[in-house]
Design a protein around this motif. Structure first.
Motif, PDB file in Angstrom:
ATOM      1  N   GLY A 146       0.710  -1.158  -0.123  1.00 26.44           N
ATOM      2  CA  GLY A 146      -0.015   0.020  -0.003  1.00 26.44           C
ATOM      3  C   GLY A 146       0.831   1.243   0.121  1.00 26.44           C
ATOM      4  O   GLY A 146       0.150   2.217   0.199  1.00 26.44           O
ATOM      5  N   ASN A 147       2.098   1.133  -0.286  1.00 23.05           N
ATOM      6  CA  ASN A 147       2.957   2.504  -0.436  1.00 23.05           C
ATOM      7  C   ASN A 147       2.898   2.969  -1.747  1.00 23.05           C
ATOM      8  O   ASN A 147       2.551   2.327  -2.668  1.00 23.05           O
ATOM      9  CB  ASN A 147       4.375   1.993  -0.218  1.00 23.05           C
ATOM     10  CG  ASN A 147       4.560   1.587   1.138  1.00 23.05           C
ATOM     11  OD1 ASN A 147       4.429   1.941   2.256  1.00 23.05           O
ATOM     12  ND2 ASN A 147       4.931   0.089   1.120  1.00 23.05           N
ATOM     13  N   THR A 148       2.948   4.532  -1.851  1.00 22.56           N
ATOM     14  CA  THR A 148       2.778   5.027  -3.054  1.00 22.56           C
ATOM     15  C   THR A 148       3.711   6.244  -3.267  1.00 22.56           C
ATOM     16  O   THR A 148       4.516   6.879  -2.294  1.00 22.56           O
ATOM     17  CB  THR A 148       1.200   5.825  -3.032  1.00 22.56           C
ATOM     18  OG1 THR A 148       0.239   4.788  -2.891  1.00 22.56           O
ATOM     19  CG2 THR A 148       1.241   6.539  -4.290  1.00 22.56           C
ATOM     20  N   ALA A 149       4.181   6.093  -4.535  1.00 15.73           N
ATOM     21  CA  ALA A 149       5.191   7.212  -4.849  1.00 15.73           C
ATOM     22  C   ALA A 149       4.735   7.852  -6.204  1.00 15.73           C
ATOM     23  O   ALA A 149       4.344   7.285  -7.094  1.00 15.73           O
ATOM     24  CB  ALA A 149       6.657   6.599  -5.328  1.00 15.73           C
ATOM     25  N   ASP A 206       0.733  -4.735  -4.024  1.00 23.15           N
ATOM     26  CA  ASP A 206      -0.070  -3.524  -3.776  1.00 23.15           C
ATOM     27  C   ASP A 206       0.225  -2.060  -3.526  1.00 23.15           C
ATOM     28  O   ASP A 206      -0.250  -1.481  -2.811  1.00 23.15           O
ATOM     29  CB  ASP A 206      -1.288  -4.075  -2.579  1.00 23.15           C
ATOM     30  CG  ASP A 206      -2.491  -3.113  -2.464  1.00 23.15           C
ATOM     31  OD1 ASP A 206      -2.918  -2.774  -3.496  1.00 23.15           O
ATOM     32  OD2 ASP A 206      -3.039  -2.956  -1.443  1.00 23.15           O
ATOM     33  N   ASN A 207       1.418  -1.916  -4.271  1.00 26.44           N
ATOM     34  CA  ASN A 207       2.138  -0.583  -4.140  1.00 26.44           C
ATOM     35  C   ASN A 207       1.880   0.108  -5.531  1.00 26.44           C
ATOM     36  O   ASN A 207       1.488  -0.444  -6.379  1.00 26.44           O
ATOM     37  CB  ASN A 207       3.612  -0.670  -3.955  1.00 26.44           C
ATOM     38  CG  ASN A 207       3.797  -1.536  -2.514  1.00 26.44           C
ATOM     39  OD1 ASN A 207       3.672  -0.864  -1.615  1.00 26.44           O
ATOM     40  ND2 ASN A 207       4.344  -2.668  -2.687  1.00 26.44           N
ATOM     41  N   SER A 208       2.022   1.296  -5.375  1.00 22.42           N
ATOM     42  CA  SER A 208       1.942   2.215  -6.581  1.00 22.42           C
ATOM     43  C   SER A 208       2.912   3.351  -6.998  1.00 22.42           C
ATOM     44  O   SER A 208       3.388   3.860  -6.092  1.00 22.42           O
ATOM     45  CB  SER A 208       0.478   2.959  -6.487  1.00 22.42           C
ATOM     46  OG  SER A 208       0.190   3.804  -7.558  1.00 22.42           O
ATOM     47  N   GLY A 209       3.207   3.421  -8.196  1.00 21.19           N
ATOM     48  CA  GLY A 209       4.142   4.348  -8.551  1.00 21.19           C
ATOM     49  C   GLY A 209       4.352   4.219 -10.145  1.00 21.19           C
ATOM     50  O   GLY A 209       4.563   2.993 -10.486  1.00 21.19           O
ATOM     51  N   PRO A 210       4.358   5.317 -10.875  1.00 22.31           N
ATOM     52  CA  PRO A 210       4.547   5.211 -12.287  1.00 22.31           C
ATOM     53  C   PRO A 210       5.958   4.661 -13.017  1.00 22.31           C
ATOM     54  O   PRO A 210       5.769   3.818 -14.107  1.00 22.31           O
ATOM     55  CB  PRO A 210       4.283   6.833 -12.806  1.00 22.31           C
ATOM     56  CG  PRO A 210       4.795   7.349 -11.722  1.00 22.31           C
ATOM     57  CD  PRO A 210       4.134   6.718 -10.449  1.00 22.31           C
ATOM     58  N   LEU A 211       6.813   4.681 -12.275  1.00 23.39           N
ATOM     59  CA  LEU A 211       8.200   3.939 -12.477  1.00 23.39           C
ATOM     60  C   LEU A 211       8.620   3.043 -11.074  1.00 23.39           C
ATOM     61  O   LEU A 211       8.906   3.860 -10.355  1.00 23.39           O
ATOM     62  CB  LEU A 211       9.352   5.129 -12.768  1.00 23.39           C
ATOM     63  CG  LEU A 211       9.244   5.903 -14.140  1.00 23.39           C
ATOM     64  CD1 LEU A 211      10.193   7.033 -14.041  1.00 23.39           C
ATOM     65  CD2 LEU A 211       9.166   5.053 -15.383  1.00 23.39           C
TER      66      LEU A 211
END
Length: 300
Positions: A146-149, A206-211
């Motif tokens: 659930g971490n997001t960059a 379940d993490n998010s980041g475009p790169l």
């Protein structure tokens, strides 16, 4: 200010503690500069930093022999797992923190380990869960969820910096602008080390980041073979991210599988013995992050 700020401390122990709802420029919960901090069975929650280390900021601006692994171990020819560290986190939860760099944890020039812990729901521009800049260490039996960059490295951001001293001299203009506040300004010494991670028995989902929703790794400077940053996963799930590829590597940085890893597609290059690629979230069939009886929450 950080709840706790330590500079040039030989040994700092934090156990069975909760550090929450604090704010600072760096190290929203804890700021550790040239100090040796070891945390166990603790919670670092809902802290924020305007710059780096929403939960904890570890900063070694000029490593010496006292940091041990920086000089002795952080090269591809040596293994730094299990041999000694400047910082360590075990059986702890780092959750809901935010910063520009390293929403949960930010390491600069540190040797470190994270073991049996959960890093979840942190946010940053780079390194939503954890940012490692010019440091090295081991992450074992740890969950990133659930971490997001907003830019790079939803769960993990890893960067090596191998610009040699003689190439820099005393000219700050030779150092990339983005790194000006990350080097030792008095002498502009740029040690040749860092950006090495051993990643084992961990779950990164379940993490998010475009790169690089799971992992973004970058090498800065000339491609000196001994100092190119690398991440070495073993028996790790790097899959089922909410947005973005599992892995992104740039400028020669390496992801070297040690086997028995799982990824959702092929971006991590997991092709060693026992590796599995193109495994869907449905095939993984992981339950939501929850209390499954261990020291921190996990995906069962």
């Amino acid at each position: 200010n950080s709840l706790m700020s330590a500079e040039f401390v030989l040994r700092l122990l934090i156990t069975n503690s909760t550090i929450e709802d604090n704010a600072a420029n760096s190290g929203g919960g804890v700021y550790c500069m040239q100090c040796y901090l070891f945390m166990s069975r603790s919670i670092v929650r809902n802290n924020s930093a305007t710059y780096s280390g929403g939960g904890i900021r570890f900063y070694f601006y000029k490593p010496t022999d006292e940091t041990r692994v920086v000089d002795q171990l952080q090269t591809p020819e040596n293994s730094y797992c299990g041999l000694g560290y400047s910082t360590g986190i075990t059986e702890s939860s780092i959750t809901g923190n935010s910063a520009q760099i390293g929403g949960g944890l930010s390491y600069h020039g540190s040797s470190f380990y994270v073991e049996g812990s959960t890093i979840s729901d942190n946010t940053a521009i780079t390194g939503g869960g954890l940012s490692n800049y010019r440091g090295g260490g081991c992450i074992d039996s740890t969950t990133f969820s659930g971490n997001t960059a907003s830019e790079k490295g939803g769960a993990l951001y890893n960067e090596s910096f191998a610009l040699k001293n003689e190439a820099v001299g005393l000219n700050p203009l030779a150092i990339p602008a983005a790194e000006h506040d990350m080097v030792h300004h008095e002498s502009f010494e740029i040690p040749d080390y860092g950006g090495f991670l051993d990643l084992s028995n961990s779950t990164i989902v379940d993490n998010s980041g475009p790169l690089g929703a799971g992992l973004y790794t970058l090498h800065v400077g000339p491609p000196y073979p001994a100092f190119i940053g690398r991440v070495e996963p073993l028996n790790t799930i790097m899959a089922a991210q909410t947005n973005g590829a599992d892995c992104v590597s740039e400028n020669g940085a390496l992801v070297i599988s040690q086997g028995y890893n799982i990824e959702s597609a092929t971006s991590c290059g997991f092709t060693a013995t026992g590796d599995q690629q193109n495994v869907s979230a449905a095939q993984l069939n992981l339950a939501p992050l929850a209390n499954n009886g261990g020291p921190t929450w996990t995906h069962a």
